[in-house]
Scaffold this motif. Structure first.
Motif, PDB file in Angstrom:
ATOM      1  N   LEU A 233      -3.060   8.257   5.024  1.00 57.97           N
ATOM      2  CA  LEU A 233      -1.881   7.558   5.523  1.00 57.97           C
ATOM      3  C   LEU A 233      -2.313   6.392   6.396  1.00 57.97           C
ATOM      4  N   ASP A 234      -1.350   5.595   6.789  1.00 58.59           N
ATOM      5  CA  ASP A 234      -1.624   4.420   7.606  1.00 58.59           C
ATOM      6  C   ASP A 234      -1.719   4.735   9.092  1.00 58.59           C
ATOM      7  N   GLN A 235      -1.427   5.983   9.478  1.00 62.79           N
ATOM      8  CA  GLN A 235      -1.578   6.384  10.874  1.00 62.79           C
ATOM      9  C   GLN A 235      -1.818   7.886  10.959  1.00 62.79           C
ATOM     10  N   GLU A 236      -2.394   8.280  12.063  1.00 65.61           N
ATOM     11  CA  GLU A 236      -2.671   9.690  12.342  1.00 65.61           C
ATOM     12  C   GLU A 236      -1.541  10.260  13.200  1.00 65.61           C
TER      13      GLU A 236
ATOM     14  N   PHE B 219       9.190   8.481   6.797  1.00 64.26           N
ATOM     15  CA  PHE B 219       9.281   7.212   6.081  1.00 64.26           C
ATOM     16  C   PHE B 219      10.741   6.807   5.953  1.00 64.26           C
ATOM     17  N   PRO B 220      11.038   5.516   5.965  1.00 56.15           N
ATOM     18  CA  PRO B 220      12.388   5.100   5.574  1.00 56.15           C
ATOM     19  C   PRO B 220      12.655   5.635   4.161  1.00 56.15           C
ATOM     20  N   SER B 221      13.842   6.153   3.935  1.00 58.76           N
ATOM     21  CA  SER B 221      14.161   6.772   2.636  1.00 58.76           C
ATOM     22  C   SER B 221      13.873   5.848   1.460  1.00 58.76           C
ATOM     23  N   GLU B 222      14.106   4.542   1.638  1.00 62.33           N
ATOM     24  CA  GLU B 222      13.891   3.613   0.532  1.00 62.33           C
ATOM     25  C   GLU B 222      12.407   3.388   0.233  1.00 62.33           C
ATOM     26  N   GLN B 223      11.513   3.917   1.049  1.00 58.57           N
ATOM     27  CA  GLN B 223      10.070   3.809   0.823  1.00 58.57           C
ATOM     28  C   GLN B 223       9.479   5.092   0.243  1.00 58.57           C
TER      29      GLN B 223
ATOM     30  N   ALA C 272       5.590   4.361   0.437  1.00 59.59           N
ATOM     31  CA  ALA C 272       5.066   3.028   0.745  1.00 59.59           C
ATOM     32  C   ALA C 272       4.943   2.854   2.257  1.00 59.59           C
ATOM     33  N   PHE C 273       3.877   2.213   2.668  1.00 57.98           N
ATOM     34  CA  PHE C 273       3.655   1.919   4.090  1.00 57.98           C
ATOM     35  C   PHE C 273       4.467   0.694   4.498  1.00 57.98           C
ATOM     36  N   PRO C 274       4.771   0.589   5.768  1.00 56.61           N
ATOM     37  CA  PRO C 274       4.302   1.439   6.852  1.00 56.61           C
ATOM     38  C   PRO C 274       5.144   2.703   7.008  1.00 56.61           C
ATOM     39  N   SER C 275       4.477   3.776   7.436  1.00 57.46           N
ATOM     40  CA  SER C 275       5.211   4.980   7.811  1.00 57.46           C
ATOM     41  C   SER C 275       5.856   4.717   9.172  1.00 57.46           C
ATOM     42  N   LYS C 276       6.906   5.470   9.477  1.00 60.79           N
ATOM     43  CA  LYS C 276       7.572   5.309  10.773  1.00 60.79           C
ATOM     44  C   LYS C 276       6.810   6.038  11.870  1.00 60.79           C
ATOM     45  N   TRP C 277       6.285   7.228  11.557  1.00 60.36           N
ATOM     46  CA  TRP C 277       5.600   8.066  12.534  1.00 60.36           C
ATOM     47  C   TRP C 277       4.911   9.219  11.806  1.00 60.36           C
ATOM     48  N   VAL C 278       3.981   9.866  12.484  1.00 67.16           N
ATOM     49  CA  VAL C 278       3.368  11.116  12.025  1.00 67.16           C
ATOM     50  C   VAL C 278       3.280  12.005  13.257  1.00 67.16           C
ATOM     51  N   SER C 279       3.790  13.237  13.131  1.00 69.57           N
ATOM     52  CA  SER C 279       3.914  14.106  14.307  1.00 69.57           C
ATOM     53  C   SER C 279       3.746  15.570  13.922  1.00 69.57           C
TER      54      SER C 279
ATOM     55  N   PRO D  11       0.839  -1.204   0.000  1.00 77.10           N
ATOM     56  CA  PRO D  11       0.000   0.000   0.000  1.00 77.10           C
ATOM     57  C   PRO D  11       0.874   1.254   0.000  1.00 77.10           C
ATOM     58  N   ILE D  12       0.427   2.253  -0.740  1.00 79.01           N
ATOM     59  CA  ILE D  12       1.152   3.514  -0.829  1.00 79.01           C
ATOM     60  C   ILE D  12       0.194   4.690  -0.684  1.00 79.01           C
ATOM     61  N   ALA D  13       0.774   5.855  -0.471  1.00 76.50           N
ATOM     62  CA  ALA D  13       0.024   7.107  -0.493  1.00 76.50           C
ATOM     63  C   ALA D  13       0.751   8.036  -1.453  1.00 76.50           C
ATOM     64  N   ARG D  14      -0.027   8.743  -2.257  1.00 77.58           N
ATOM     65  CA  ARG D  14       0.540   9.682  -3.223  1.00 77.58           C
ATOM     66  C   ARG D  14       0.267  11.110  -2.790  1.00 77.58           C
TER      67      ARG D  14
END
Length: 135
Positions: free
Chosen positions: A105-108, A48-52, A20-27, A4-7
């Motif tokens: 996104l996969d998290q708030e 996000f990890p840079s490779e994602q 690409a998910f998963p994201s590491k965090w949202v803040s 899954p991805i977000a554009r």
């Protein structure tokens, strides 16, 4: 099965990306550097990890500015949208301004970072942790 991805994109659409998910965090970040770079009382970032993280279009329109030693901010040279952040403090991560994503996104957001630096004229009345320093 596909990942899954977000554009998203800058304001004018010249720079388009996906993550690409998963994201590491949202803040939410309240530091002075983020506030000044975005002209806003806080900036919500997704890490996000840079490779994602992938540029889908507009690499030639993405301009980087060294905002402090070891840190740089990416913005669209066409419309001026502040978009990205990378720092040696968080190696291997791409931080993307949350508001630029057109997809969910996969998290708030789950915290307020640099809350001690917040502007005095904005009340934040949510139940998220309010951390004094950046994570």
């Amino acid at each position: 099965m596909t990942t899954p991805i977000a554009r998203g994109s800058c304001r004018c659409g010249a720079v388009r990306f996906c993550a690409a998910f998963p994201s590491k965090w949202v803040s939410h970040c309240h530091c002075e550097d983020c506030r000044r770079a975005h002209g806003a009382p806080l900036v919500t970032w997704a890490g996000f990890p840079s490779e994602q993280f992938f540029l889908e279009a507009g690499a030639e329109s993405l301009t980087w500015y060294e905002s402090s030693a070891g840190a740089k901010r990416g913005f669209c040279a066409v419309c001026g949208s502040p978009m990205l952040f990378q720092s040696v403090r968080w190696p291997g991560e791409m931080h993307v301004a949350r508001a630029l994503f057109s997809d969910p996104l996969d998290q708030e957001p789950n915290e307020h970072a640099s809350y001690a630096s917040r502007v005095p004229w904005l009340d934040v009345n949510d139940d998220l942790p309010k951390n004094a320093s950046q994570n």
